[in-house]
Design a protein around this motif. Structure first.
Motif, PDB file in Angstrom:
ATOM      1  N   GLU A 134       0.815  -1.214   0.000  1.00 18.92           N
ATOM      2  CA  GLU A 134       0.000   0.000   0.000  1.00 18.92           C
ATOM      3  C   GLU A 134       0.848   1.263   0.000  1.00 18.92           C
ATOM      4  OE1 GLU A 134       0.433  -2.414   2.438  1.00 18.92           O
ATOM      5  OE2 GLU A 134      -1.109  -1.987   3.949  1.00 18.92           O
ATOM      6  N   THR A 149       1.368  -4.399   4.373  1.00 20.19           N
ATOM      7  CA  THR A 149       2.154  -4.054   5.560  1.00 20.19           C
ATOM      8  C   THR A 149       1.775  -4.940   6.750  1.00 20.19           C
ATOM      9  OG1 THR A 149       2.205  -1.776   4.747  1.00 20.19           O
ATOM     10  CG2 THR A 149       2.850  -2.117   7.034  1.00 20.19           C
ATOM     11  N   GLY A 169       4.213   1.837   4.785  1.00 19.30           N
ATOM     12  CA  GLY A 169       3.127   1.530   3.854  1.00 19.30           C
ATOM     13  C   GLY A 169       1.773   1.750   4.486  1.00 19.30           C
ATOM     14  N   GLY A 170       1.119   2.836   4.139  1.00 20.98           N
ATOM     15  CA  GLY A 170      -0.260   3.070   4.583  1.00 20.98           C
ATOM     16  C   GLY A 170      -0.408   3.777   5.908  1.00 20.98           C
ATOM     17  N   ILE A 171       0.701   4.086   6.580  1.00 22.32           N
ATOM     18  CA  ILE A 171       0.605   4.633   7.947  1.00 22.32           C
ATOM     19  C   ILE A 171       0.462   6.154   7.906  1.00 22.32           C
ATOM     20  CG2 ILE A 171       1.707   4.790  10.215  1.00 22.32           C
ATOM     21  CD1 ILE A 171       3.124   2.150   9.566  1.00 22.32           C
ATOM     22  N   GLN A 177      -1.787   4.170  -0.577  1.00 26.94           N
ATOM     23  CA  GLN A 177      -3.241   4.057  -0.398  1.00 26.94           C
ATOM     24  C   GLN A 177      -3.723   4.904   0.779  1.00 26.94           C
ATOM     25  OE1 GLN A 177      -4.053  -0.189  -0.129  1.00 26.94           O
ATOM     26  NE2 GLN A 177      -4.264  -0.338  -2.346  1.00 26.94           N
ATOM     27  N   GLY A 178      -2.812   5.184   1.710  1.00 29.03           N
ATOM     28  CA  GLY A 178      -3.156   6.025   2.848  1.00 29.03           C
ATOM     29  C   GLY A 178      -3.632   7.405   2.449  1.00 29.03           C
TER      30      GLY A 178
END
Lengths: 377, 377
Positions: free
Chosen positions: B190, B200, B224-226, B341-342
């Motif tokens: 992501e 992740t 990733g995504g955070i 993606q986040g």
């Protein structure tokens, strides 16, 4: 522990989706919450399964998951039953199945052994299964794909059974909430079976926020990739009220999976799954094999819509399992099943009861670890 | 807070990757750890950036991220410089760029404005940037793609600077550990920029376990995504020692991003990113636009290897930004950048300092929430 526990009676909010009644009963008795996946059963079979669970679950709470498809492909919508649907399948698909299986040492069959008798994933079967489920003391009914039908919402409300539904995007969560669903299962792209494109880690806070913004006070369960109590605690830190799990139960001795598949699970890495239409007709994550490579290749025949694809694929996978069990090494390469990326975390086959206990311990360890880190800040 | 904080001097293990020195300094001063992405700079430019950071970071710890490609495509490996590499690019690519941009109201250019002067992502530039970085009081040096080169490991050890490297699969983590890397950044699919296929949530425990099994006592950061402190706490519950973040900083006023892109970030859903080769030549996640659809389509010209693809794409994206800033609505549709993606969780533009403060509060709230849930079990 929290509201989703109050709604369902679960002691520990670990929801276990399984097609196997033994897993459902074992998880619920260990303090989790078993959910029987009912799509593969006829209504009579489901009646038998649920009677068994009622007799073996010691009064612990459990649920049932059915699949009432919201959108049916226009190519199959008009037809009344699967016999007419099966007649639509071009014979060339049989040739393709035979060629894929033939390359792995499985002799061709003259007739395409499509699933003419079984109803499979159709609206009529989904609703019939739902009626059976409501005759039992279930504490949750779930709809696996698309918007929960009004009949489910209404009957759930009348009987005081919470209705849950799986979503892979925030817009779908809002639609489910507006339809009257009580619990949202937000499932990331790493999940086994039907899944969307967004990862669990991103999807959970996105869905939780969107529901709150729209004024829907609905708990969210996290699904996709969760194989440990540490990951479960992690998704609860990110906003979920519990975990909805599937793949982990496939690696239990109680599960419906074959020895060959369980061995593959233990050996698999997280990268060994694919999101492919080649088994059900919709994008579903599963252990990747040459079957998937062949159907998904640009030069392949293309996949069929649901439920036609399953009518073609399921008999082939049943054959693959039989041949693999009989010692055919080629067939073993084709053995596959719906499983998420979390398969890379499966190290051994454990009993369902043990898995619940491990989750509970890992959960406590994870929270204790976070507290310790925060204290020394 | 934990070992990775001891190694790097970070107060709170929130690592912020940014191409913008202002973000790096602001994050480090707020108790996080800024990491300057140096790939776009020449060695002289990087020298200037780091001197600025040294003068503005108030002694807080920071790091530098360079990219020394391990594997260079055989089609470009033999060539000594980018001028020779650029000569390899077929003129038909210019036609394709012009046709894509033309559809969105950007007039064609006669010459393909490839990046002949700038070195871009090449082994020679990566090593030169590394040498500049080591002349400054950095507390971390990161290699963005592939195995950290021996020169980086050796010089890091000599100077007491931990070396980190990004991985997207457990096998890569083992290779990095064997090469001598001190901190592993495990980056899920992501993530914005170059990424693998595993999420992740699955990758973190998989990498942590695999390193432990192989006897490598190396901390892992989750990437990733955070975008929130709750997600950060979640990944620490799953086994990470901190978070490595990138996309969130693009939505700060300090960042190098344009107003047009920041507006798109606030509007975007998590599903609006694509993992595409059409900007760098390797799979990299970015905000999806018709540019990506055109290059990734089966009837497209195919993408070029790194660094050739960037020589073609970057001048086009620079042009798109200029046209969008000048009010061209068509160009605005093509505005894109590397983002994960986040992006679906970005609701507003906030200062870097505010983002760090929000992460810290969300982290505490998430851990407190988990403790409360556990207490009532």
């Amino acid at each position: 522990m929290n509201r989703v526990c109050e709604m369902t009676g679960a002691e520990f909010p670990l929801f276990a989706f399984s097609h196997c009644r033994d897993v459902v009963a074992a998880v619920s008795k260990a303090g989790g919450f078993g959910v029987l996946g009912a799509t593969r059963f006829s209504p009579d079979q489901l009646e038998e399964e649920l009677a068994w669970i009622d007799a073996h679950v010691d009064g612990a709470p459990y649920g049932v998951d059915v699949l009432v498809p919201e959108v049916v492909d226009p190519r199959v919508r008009e037809l009344a039953d699967n016999k007419s649907r099966a007649a639509m399948i071009d014979p060339s698909y049989q040739g393709f199945v035979n060629s894929v299986l033939g390359e792995y040492g499985i002799a061709p069959e003259a007739d395409l052994p499509i699933l003419r008798e079984r109803m499979g994933i159709t609206p009529e079967n989904g609703l019939a299964l739902m009626e059976v489920a409501f005759r039992h003391p279930i504490r949750l009914i779930a709809n696996a794909l698309g918007i929960a039908p009004p009949a489910m919402i209404e009957e759930g409300k009348q009987r005081g059974v919470p209705v849950s539904a799986l979503v892979g995007a925030k817009e779908h969560a809002i639609r489910q909430a507006e339809a009257g669903v009580d619990i949202i299962v937000a499932q990331g792209t790493e999940a086994g079976g039907h899944c969307g494109e967004v990862s669990t880690l991103v999807l959970i806070p996105e869905v939780v926020r969107e529901l709150a913004r729209a004024g829907h006070d609905i708990p969210v369960l996290a699904a996709g990739g969760i194989m440990t109590g540490g990951q479960m605690a992690g998704m609860m830190a990110a906003g979920a009220q519990g975990a909805w799990t599937g793949s982990i139960w496939l690696a239990t001795p109680e599960a419906e999976t074959s020895d060959a598949f369980r061995e593959k699970m233990v050996a698999a890495r997280s990268r060994d799954t694919v999101r492919s239409r080649s088994r059900t007709g919709k994008p579903a994550r599963q252990l990747g094999t040459p079957w998937h490579a062949a159907w998904d290749a640009p030069e392949g025949p293309g996949t069929l819509p649901m439920p036609l694809m399953g009518m073609v694929s399921e008999p082939a996978f049943a054959r693959i399992e039989r041949e693999a069990a009989a010692g055919n090494a080629g067939a073993r390469e084709l053995v596959s099943y719906f499983v998420g990326q979390g398969v890379g975390l499966v190290e051994q086959v454990r009993s369902s009861r043990q898995v619940v206990q491990d989750f509970r311990e890992e959960f406590i360890d994870a929270v204790s670890g976070l507290m310790a880190a925060m204290d020394t800040q």
